[in-house]
Design a protein around this motif. Sequence first.
Motif, PDB file in Angstrom:
ATOM      1  N   MET A   1       0.828  -1.210   0.000  1.00  0.00           N
ATOM      2  CA  MET A   1       0.000   0.000   0.000  1.00  0.00           C
ATOM      3  C   MET A   1       0.859   1.255   0.000  1.00  0.00           C
ATOM      4  O   MET A   1       0.618   2.209  -0.730  1.00  0.00           O
ATOM      5  N   MET A   2       1.935   1.254   0.815  1.00  0.00           N
ATOM      6  CA  MET A   2       2.765   2.429   0.958  1.00  0.00           C
ATOM      7  C   MET A   2       3.611   2.711  -0.276  1.00  0.00           C
ATOM      8  O   MET A   2       4.030   3.822  -0.500  1.00  0.00           O
ATOM      9  N   THR A   3       3.913   1.635  -1.078  1.00  0.00           N
ATOM     10  CA  THR A   3       4.819   1.821  -2.219  1.00  0.00           C
ATOM     11  C   THR A   3       4.089   2.004  -3.532  1.00  0.00           C
ATOM     12  O   THR A   3       4.712   2.288  -4.543  1.00  0.00           O
ATOM     13  N   GLN A   4       2.736   1.855  -3.527  1.00  0.00           N
ATOM     14  CA  GLN A   4       1.988   2.012  -4.764  1.00  0.00           C
ATOM     15  C   GLN A   4       2.082   3.450  -5.268  1.00  0.00           C
ATOM     16  O   GLN A   4       2.013   4.383  -4.507  1.00  0.00           O
ATOM     17  N   GLY A   5       2.203   3.575  -6.591  1.00  0.00           N
ATOM     18  CA  GLY A   5       2.162   4.899  -7.202  1.00  0.00           C
ATOM     19  C   GLY A   5       3.368   5.728  -6.938  1.00  0.00           C
ATOM     20  O   GLY A   5       3.316   6.940  -7.068  1.00  0.00           O
ATOM     21  N   LEU A   6       4.526   5.150  -6.526  1.00  0.00           N
ATOM     22  CA  LEU A   6       5.715   5.932  -6.221  1.00  0.00           C
ATOM     23  C   LEU A   6       6.292   6.548  -7.486  1.00  0.00           C
ATOM     24  O   LEU A   6       6.591   5.862  -8.424  1.00  0.00           O
ATOM     25  N   GLN A   7       6.367   7.851  -7.543  1.00  0.00           N
ATOM     26  CA  GLN A   7       6.963   8.545  -8.675  1.00  0.00           C
ATOM     27  C   GLN A   7       8.253   9.240  -8.275  1.00  0.00           C
ATOM     28  O   GLN A   7       8.982   9.707  -9.125  1.00  0.00           O
TER      29      GLN A   7
ATOM     30  N   PRO B   1      10.156   4.651  -0.151  1.00  0.00           N
ATOM     31  CA  PRO B   1       8.838   4.018  -0.236  1.00  0.00           C
ATOM     32  C   PRO B   1       7.664   4.938   0.109  1.00  0.00           C
ATOM     33  O   PRO B   1       6.549   4.464   0.303  1.00  0.00           O
ATOM     34  N   TYR B   2       7.920   6.250   0.292  1.00  0.00           N
ATOM     35  CA  TYR B   2       6.865   7.092   0.867  1.00  0.00           C
ATOM     36  C   TYR B   2       6.093   7.904  -0.168  1.00  0.00           C
ATOM     37  O   TYR B   2       5.291   8.742   0.166  1.00  0.00           O
ATOM     38  N   GLY B   3       6.413   7.699  -1.391  1.00  0.00           N
ATOM     39  CA  GLY B   3       5.764   8.509  -2.412  1.00  0.00           C
ATOM     40  C   GLY B   3       4.260   8.351  -2.443  1.00  0.00           C
ATOM     41  O   GLY B   3       3.541   9.268  -2.811  1.00  0.00           O
ATOM     42  N   SER B   4       3.765   7.192  -2.083  1.00  0.00           N
ATOM     43  CA  SER B   4       2.320   6.991  -2.119  1.00  0.00           C
ATOM     44  C   SER B   4       1.595   7.922  -1.163  1.00  0.00           C
ATOM     45  O   SER B   4       0.464   8.336  -1.425  1.00  0.00           O
TER      46      SER B   4
ATOM     47  N   ALA C   1      -7.559  -5.593   6.299  1.00  0.00           N
ATOM     48  CA  ALA C   1      -8.308  -5.199   5.102  1.00  0.00           C
ATOM     49  C   ALA C   1      -7.960  -3.777   4.659  1.00  0.00           C
ATOM     50  O   ALA C   1      -8.649  -3.209   3.816  1.00  0.00           O
ATOM     51  N   ILE C   2      -6.925  -3.182   5.250  1.00  0.00           N
ATOM     52  CA  ILE C   2      -6.614  -1.789   4.961  1.00  0.00           C
ATOM     53  C   ILE C   2      -5.987  -1.659   3.588  1.00  0.00           C
ATOM     54  O   ILE C   2      -5.267  -2.539   3.127  1.00  0.00           O
ATOM     55  N   ASN C   3      -6.301  -0.568   2.913  1.00  0.00           N
ATOM     56  CA  ASN C   3      -5.621  -0.191   1.674  1.00  0.00           C
ATOM     57  C   ASN C   3      -5.509   1.320   1.634  1.00  0.00           C
ATOM     58  O   ASN C   3      -6.041   2.020   2.506  1.00  0.00           O
ATOM     59  N   LEU C   4      -4.810   1.815   0.625  1.00  0.00           N
ATOM     60  CA  LEU C   4      -4.526   3.245   0.582  1.00  0.00           C
ATOM     61  C   LEU C   4      -5.796   4.099   0.520  1.00  0.00           C
ATOM     62  O   LEU C   4      -5.922   5.067   1.283  1.00  0.00           O
TER      63      LEU C   4
ATOM     64  N   THR D   1      -9.345   7.825   3.332  1.00  0.00           N
ATOM     65  CA  THR D   1     -10.710   8.177   3.764  1.00  0.00           C
ATOM     66  C   THR D   1     -10.748   8.445   5.272  1.00  0.00           C
ATOM     67  O   THR D   1     -11.312   9.445   5.742  1.00  0.00           O
ATOM     68  N   SER D   2     -10.152   7.526   6.044  1.00  0.00           N
ATOM     69  CA  SER D   2     -10.106   7.725   7.500  1.00  0.00           C
ATOM     70  C   SER D   2      -9.348   8.999   7.858  1.00  0.00           C
ATOM     71  O   SER D   2      -9.733   9.746   8.775  1.00  0.00           O
ATOM     72  N   LEU D   3      -8.228   9.226   7.139  1.00  0.00           N
ATOM     73  CA  LEU D   3      -7.411  10.408   7.418  1.00  0.00           C
ATOM     74  C   LEU D   3      -8.187  11.687   7.102  1.00  0.00           C
ATOM     75  O   LEU D   3      -8.142  12.667   7.861  1.00  0.00           O
ATOM     76  N   THR D   4      -8.903  11.701   5.991  1.00  0.00           N
ATOM     77  CA  THR D   4      -9.691  12.887   5.613  1.00  0.00           C
ATOM     78  C   THR D   4     -10.766  13.183   6.658  1.00  0.00           C
ATOM     79  O   THR D   4     -10.953  14.327   7.086  1.00  0.00           O
ATOM     80  N   ILE D   5     -11.475  12.117   7.073  1.00  0.00           N
ATOM     81  CA  ILE D   5     -12.517  12.309   8.104  1.00  0.00           C
ATOM     82  C   ILE D   5     -11.899  12.835   9.401  1.00  0.00           C
ATOM     83  O   ILE D   5     -12.449  13.735  10.056  1.00  0.00           O
TER      84      ILE D   5
END
Length: 763
Positions: free
Chosen positions: A11-17, A52-55, A149-152, A157-161
Motif C-alpha cells: 500500500m505504501m509503495t503504490q504509485g511511487l513517482q 517508499p513514501y511517495g504513495s 483489510a486496509i488499503n490506501l 478516507t479515514s485520514l480525511t474524516i
Amino acid sequence: MSSVAKRMRSMMTQGLQGGAPFGLAARKRPAEGSARRKVLLVSINIPKNGDPYGSLDTFVFGHVPVVFMIADTAMSAARMLEENPDTAVLIIDVSGDKAEAGLALVKRLRQEAGNRTIRIVLLGEMTETGGDARSFLEYDVSDYRDISAINLPKLFTSLTIALQAYERLISEEDSKQSLQTILDITRELYDVRSVEDFCLTILTQLQVICKDVEDCLFAIPNEHSGELTITAGKGIYAPAAKQRLAEVVDEKLFETTLSATLARENIFTDTFSILCIRRDDHLKGIVLLQNRAPLSFLESRQIELICANITLGLENADMFEEIKRLAFNDSLTGLDSRAKFRSDVQSHIETVAKPMARKFAVVQFTLEHLPELNIALGHDAGDALLQYVSERLTRLFPKAIALARTSGNGFGLCLPYARDRDLKQIPKTIHRLFEQGLAGRENLPHISPRIGLAIYPADADNAAALWRNTNIALANLKVHNGSYFCFYNKEIASDINARVEMNNALRTGIRRNDLSLHFQPQVSLTTGDIVGVEALVRWQREAGNFVAPNEFIPVAESSGLIAPMSEWVLHQACRQRKEWLDAGADGFRIAVNLSLSIFQNDDFVDLIRKTLIDTGCPAHLLELEVTESVIMDNPEQTLKNFRTLRNLGVSFSIDDFGTGYSSLAYLRQLPVSTLKIDKTFIDGLGVDADDAVITRTIISLGQSLGLTVMAEGVETAQQAQMLREENCHHAQGYLFSHPVAAADILPFVAEPKTELFMQKSLF
C-alpha cells in the motif's frame, strides 16, 4: 514478513513517482508561514530501503499542506507528540503485540495529557463481534480499521474524516478565543472615559488581533465641518492626531476611504483595511489599518465583530467627555466649576507654586441673600446678577490662577500675591464690586458678599485643604457677624472642630440618656417660702465631668438638637412635678425654659397639652419661661400660643428681661405673670449705679403692669437686701441654693426660711 506487513508495504509503495521530500505535498507547496497539519504514523511496518513514501505524497486535503511524521514505537511517538503538540491526527497500529503499548499511549494522551483535540485512527484486528472497536470509544477514537483489510484509499478516507473533525474542533476553539478576545476588548473599551483614549485603545487592540498591522489610525467626522479628523494614530500615524485625514493619506487611499464611508461598508485588501464605524446609518468614524500581509479570515471576522461594539463604546466615551465638560464648566456663567477650580489650583501647586516657592490666596465668597432675590424678583434676575458678577470678576482679576462659580450663590478665586499687604486688597476689591450697587442693573437690590480667604503655603499645601479652610473662614463670619471677610487661622479651625466634637458627643449623650435635670429653688423675698423651682438640664460626659450649660446649649441650638432636648426637659420636669405633688407638695410651680425653635413649632400647643396629660401634671403648676427674642420673632403666633395655653392654666414668665428689644405696648397684651431680671443687672447692684437704676426701673415697670418680678443670680445678702427694699417679689440664686437633685427640693419646702440674708446658702 506477515501478510499484514506485506499488504501495508504494498500500500505504501503504490504509485511511487519519487522526487518530493517526505511530508510536503508535491501539488501544493505551502506558502511561508502558512498553517500545516501534522499526521503521526506509529508502529506501522514501512520498509526503510529506497524511497517508499511517495504513495503518501498523493494525499490532498484541500489547500492545507499535510506533513507526515513516522514513529517506530509508542515510546518514540510519545516524544514526538511532546515536541509537536499541534499534531492533528495520530494513526497507530494496535494489532497483536503492539496493542498494549499503543493503547497505553492513547490513554496517556487523552487522560493524563488532557489532549482532547488530536484525532486518533486505530489500525487493529477486527473480531467477529466488533467488541475491540467498541472498547475504543472511551478514547474518543475517530476511526477503527481492520489492518488486515486496509488499503490506501481506505486509509486516506479515514485520514480525511479525522482531519475534517480536527478542523471543526480548531474552528470552534478559535471562535471561543475570538469571542473571549472581543469580550475582553469590549469590557476594556467601556472603561475608557475619553474619546481620544478610546480610539487609541481600539487601535492597540486591533494590532493585537492583526499581527501584521503596525500603522493605523482612527478618524472621526468633525462636529462642525463633517471632515474626517484623525483622533488617534499608531506607527507612522502617531503624530497625525487632530489633523484632517485628507492631509495625511495619499489621494487614492483618501478616495477609497470616502467611497467606503458613503457606502457604509468595510473594505479588506491585501495591503490595507478600512472599517466604517456607524450607527443607524450615521457615520461615527473610520479605522484605517495598513497590513503587511493579507488578513486571515479569522482576523477579518474578529475585526468586524469588534466594529459592531465600537459604536456603543465610542458613544459611551463621548458621553463621559460631555459629563466631564458639564462637571468642569458652569453653563450659566461660562466659568469653571468647583471641581475644575480645585484641579487647577492643585496643578498650579505642583507645577509652579511648590517648585518656585510662589505664594497665592484662595478666596471663596458667597452672595448670602441671592435666594431671597430669586424669590422676590424671579430666577432671571438672580441669573443676571450671577452673569454680571462673572463678567466683572474676569475683568477685575485677569491674572487669576483660577476663577470659578463654586455653588449656586458662590464663587472661587485663586490669586497670586507678592506682599502681605496686598492680601487685604483682595476682599476690598471684591467688596467694591457690590458697594455702589450694580451698574446698569438698577432693578437688582444691593447685595454684599461674605468672603473667606486661605493662604498657600501658610494655611495648607494642597487644593482640597485650602478650599476647606476658606469654608472655615466663612463659617467664622457667620458665627461672629463681624467684618465681611475673614482670613483662616488655626484658632478658628480649633473652635469649629471643638464645636463639631461637642455636637457629636452631645448627640451620643442624648442617645445614652446622659442628660439629667437639676432644680433651683425660687423664693419669696418677704417670707422665704419656696414659690417655684426652675428645671435646669445638666450633661455629664463619659469621664464624669459636667459640661456647663452655656457651652452645650448654644451647640444644641445651632445643630438642631435643642428641640428634642427641650421636649425631653419639658416631659421630665412635668413628671417630676407630679411626683412632688403626689408627695404632698402643691404650693409652687415648676419653671421650664423654652427655646425659639420649639416655641414656634406648629404643634407646640399640642405638645404642651399632650405632655401634661401623659405626666398627670396639673397645668397650673407649669410655668413656661421665654425670652424677649422668642416673643418678638413672631408676635402674632406668640400671642396666639400664649392665650391658648393660658386658658389651660399654664403660666408664663419673661426670662432675661431687659436684654432684648421687646415692645412694652406689646407686652401689655401678653398673659404674662412674671418678669425675671437678668443676672447681669443683679451683678452690678451696689457696684454700678446704672445697673441699680435699670433694676429699679424693671421692678417699677413690673409692679405697674401688675406682674410679679423675680431677680436671677442673687449671690450676696447685700443684693437680696437691696432687692427687698425695692419691693422685688421673688429671687433665685446661689445665696439661696445651687441647682440640686430632685430629692433635695422637698426638705426645702418643708422648712421655709424667713431670715434669708444672714446665710450664704440653704444647702
